[in-house]
Scaffold this motif. Structure first.
Motif, short mmCIF file in Angstrom:
data_model
loop_
_atom_site.label_atom_id
_atom_site.label_comp_id
_atom_site.label_asym_id
_atom_site.label_seq_id
_atom_site.Cartn_x
_atom_site.Cartn_y
_atom_site.Cartn_z
N GLU A 146 -3.36 -13.71 6.21
CA GLU A 146 -2.44 -14.21 5.20
C GLU A 146 -2.65 -12.98 4.01
O GLU A 146 -3.66 -12.71 3.62
N ILE A 147 -1.29 -12.51 3.58
CA ILE A 147 -1.43 -11.36 2.36
C ILE A 147 -0.71 -11.68 1.34
O ILE A 147 0.47 -12.70 1.43
N GLU A 148 -0.66 -11.31 -0.03
CA GLU A 148 0.26 -11.22 -1.03
C GLU A 148 1.49 -10.50 -0.78
O GLU A 148 1.49 -9.98 0.35
N ASP A 149 2.54 -11.04 -1.62
CA ASP A 149 3.77 -10.29 -1.49
C ASP A 149 3.67 -8.83 -1.89
O ASP A 149 4.08 -8.43 -3.26
N LYS A 150 2.98 -7.88 -1.14
CA LYS A 150 2.97 -6.33 -1.24
C LYS A 150 3.85 -5.85 -0.09
O LYS A 150 3.84 -6.35 1.07
N PHE A 151 4.31 -4.67 -0.38
CA PHE A 151 5.01 -3.89 0.78
C PHE A 151 4.04 -3.04 1.43
O PHE A 151 3.26 -2.13 1.10
N VAL A 152 3.72 -3.76 2.98
CA VAL A 152 2.78 -3.16 3.78
C VAL A 152 3.20 -2.31 4.72
O VAL A 152 4.09 -2.37 5.08
N ILE A 153 2.38 -1.37 4.95
CA ILE A 153 2.75 -0.22 5.83
C ILE A 153 1.66 0.13 6.80
O ILE A 153 0.33 -0.23 6.35
N GLY A 154 1.78 0.74 7.95
CA GLY A 154 0.59 1.31 8.89
C GLY A 154 0.24 -0.01 10.01
O GLY A 154 0.97 -1.15 9.80
N TYR A 155 -0.45 0.34 10.98
CA TYR A 155 -0.62 -0.42 12.09
C TYR A 155 0.74 -0.96 12.54
O TYR A 155 0.66 -2.10 12.89
N GLY A 156 1.72 0.09 12.65
CA GLY A 156 2.87 -0.59 13.34
C GLY A 156 3.98 -0.82 12.26
O GLY A 156 5.09 -0.64 12.49
N LEU A 157 3.70 -1.11 10.95
CA LEU A 157 4.47 -1.39 10.04
C LEU A 157 5.00 -0.08 9.30
O LEU A 157 4.46 0.78 8.97
N ASP A 158 6.28 0.00 9.04
CA ASP A 158 6.81 1.26 8.55
C ASP A 158 7.50 1.04 7.04
O ASP A 158 7.60 0.13 6.57
N TYR A 159 7.66 2.37 6.52
CA TYR A 159 8.36 2.47 5.54
C TYR A 159 9.50 3.49 5.69
O TYR A 159 9.06 4.75 5.87
N ALA A 160 10.69 3.27 5.56
CA ALA A 160 11.75 4.01 6.39
C ALA A 160 11.69 4.68 7.50
O ALA A 160 11.54 6.15 7.62
N GLY A 161 10.80 4.12 8.49
CA GLY A 161 10.62 4.53 9.62
C GLY A 161 9.17 5.38 9.55
O GLY A 161 8.77 5.68 10.81
N ARG A 162 8.47 5.63 8.98
CA ARG A 162 7.16 6.32 8.80
C ARG A 162 5.93 5.25 8.64
O ARG A 162 6.24 4.22 8.13
N TYR A 163 4.77 5.92 8.78
CA TYR A 163 3.49 5.21 8.61
C TYR A 163 3.30 4.38 9.73
O TYR A 163 2.04 3.93 9.53
N ARG A 164 3.92 4.23 10.91
CA ARG A 164 3.56 3.14 11.73
C ARG A 164 2.31 3.46 12.54
O ARG A 164 1.62 2.87 13.03
N GLU A 165 1.78 5.09 12.56
CA GLU A 165 0.77 5.55 13.00
C GLU A 165 -0.57 5.10 12.46
O GLU A 165 -1.60 5.52 13.05
N LEU A 166 -0.59 4.71 11.32
CA LEU A 166 -1.66 4.50 10.46
C LEU A 166 -2.64 3.52 11.38
O LEU A 166 -2.13 2.49 11.66
N PRO A 167 -3.97 3.82 11.29
CA PRO A 167 -4.88 2.56 11.82
C PRO A 167 -5.16 1.49 11.00
O PRO A 167 -5.85 0.68 11.64
N TYR A 168 -4.75 1.40 9.81
CA TYR A 168 -5.11 0.13 8.95
C TYR A 168 -4.05 -0.19 8.53
O TYR A 168 -2.67 0.62 8.28
N VAL A 169 -3.82 -1.31 7.88
CA VAL A 169 -2.64 -1.88 6.76
C VAL A 169 -2.96 -1.44 5.45
O VAL A 169 -3.99 -1.59 4.90
N GLY A 170 -2.06 -0.84 4.94
CA GLY A 170 -2.06 -0.15 3.68
C GLY A 170 -0.86 -0.42 2.66
O GLY A 170 0.01 -1.00 3.28
N VAL A 171 -0.78 -0.26 1.67
CA VAL A 171 0.20 -0.30 0.65
C VAL A 171 0.25 1.07 -0.32
O VAL A 171 -0.58 1.70 -0.26
N LEU A 172 1.65 1.22 -0.47
CA LEU A 172 2.04 2.19 -1.39
C LEU A 172 1.85 1.75 -2.87
O LEU A 172 2.51 0.99 -3.28
N ASN A 173 1.06 2.47 -3.47
CA ASN A 173 0.84 2.16 -4.64
C ASN A 173 1.48 2.78 -5.82
O ASN A 173 2.32 3.81 -5.39
N ALA A 174 1.63 2.32 -7.10
CA ALA A 174 2.77 2.52 -8.11
C ALA A 174 2.37 4.11 -8.54
O ALA A 174 3.41 4.71 -8.84
#
Ligand code: PRP
Length: 176
Positions: A146-174
């Protein structure tokens, strides 16, 4: 295209430990039976791949592709079927594998779509769940985190089609 260095929210090691536990629980629940796993493209591809390696059952793998459209301000978008399953799920034990349940619209739509095809059982595994944004409650039978309301990427999740290949779940910090 700019490249960002994401902050790690859930590490590769944390994911591996959780995925192993989920695979064990799924194996125990369906012991002696066959399982049809439906990977929801694109986001679930990495979670599904790793989860399958931890499930010790006879498994048939299916893919389905959905895309959701909203107007950006109103979350009541709609979900379009981009690619359907290749086979019937009637009478089968079905496990839907998602990367994230956010508003819940995708899984609500998919559950309705699959239930009319008369599976024997229909269960849901999702790596992530964002309770703060959920509008359509769904029972997640196997939840990773369960996660907070943050825009998450990696481990399959994308930002504009990118970052799906990352082996971890990350957040794009400010800051970047
Ligand atoms: C993402 C994700 C889920 C859905 C969750 O898919 O993979 O399927 O959104 O959001 P919801 O609970 O608000 O419906 P997306 O439409 O971004 O497609 P993708 O998997 O191809 O990235």
């Amino acid at each position: 295209m700019d490249d960002f260095t994401p902050d790690v929210l859930i590490s590769e090691e944390e994911i591996a430990i959780r995925v192993e536990a989920l695979g064990k629980a799924i194996t125990e629940e369906f012991e002696g039976e066959e399982l049809t796993v439906i990977c929801v493209l694109k986001g679930a591809f990495m979670f599904c791949s790793d989860l399958l390696k931890q499930i010790n059952l006879p498994v048939k793998l299916e893919f389905i592709a959905l895309s959701s459209y909203g107007d950006g301000t109103n979350s009541s978008g709609n979900v379009k079927l981009e690619m359907d399953l290749s086979g019937s799920i009637a009478g089968k034990n079905v496990l839907v594998v998602e990367d994230i349940v956010d508003t819940g619209l995708t899984i609500k739509t998919l559950t309705e779509m699959l239930n009319v095809r008369n599976p024997k059982t229909l269960k849901l595994a999702s790596l992530l769940f964002k309770p703060t944004r959920n509008e359509h409650p769904a029972k997640i039978d196997y939840l990773g985190f369960e996660i907070e309301d943050k825009f998450v990427i990696g481990y399959g999740l994308d930002y504009a089609g990118r970052y799906r290949e990352l082996p971890y779940v990350g957040v794009l910090n400010a800051g970047n």
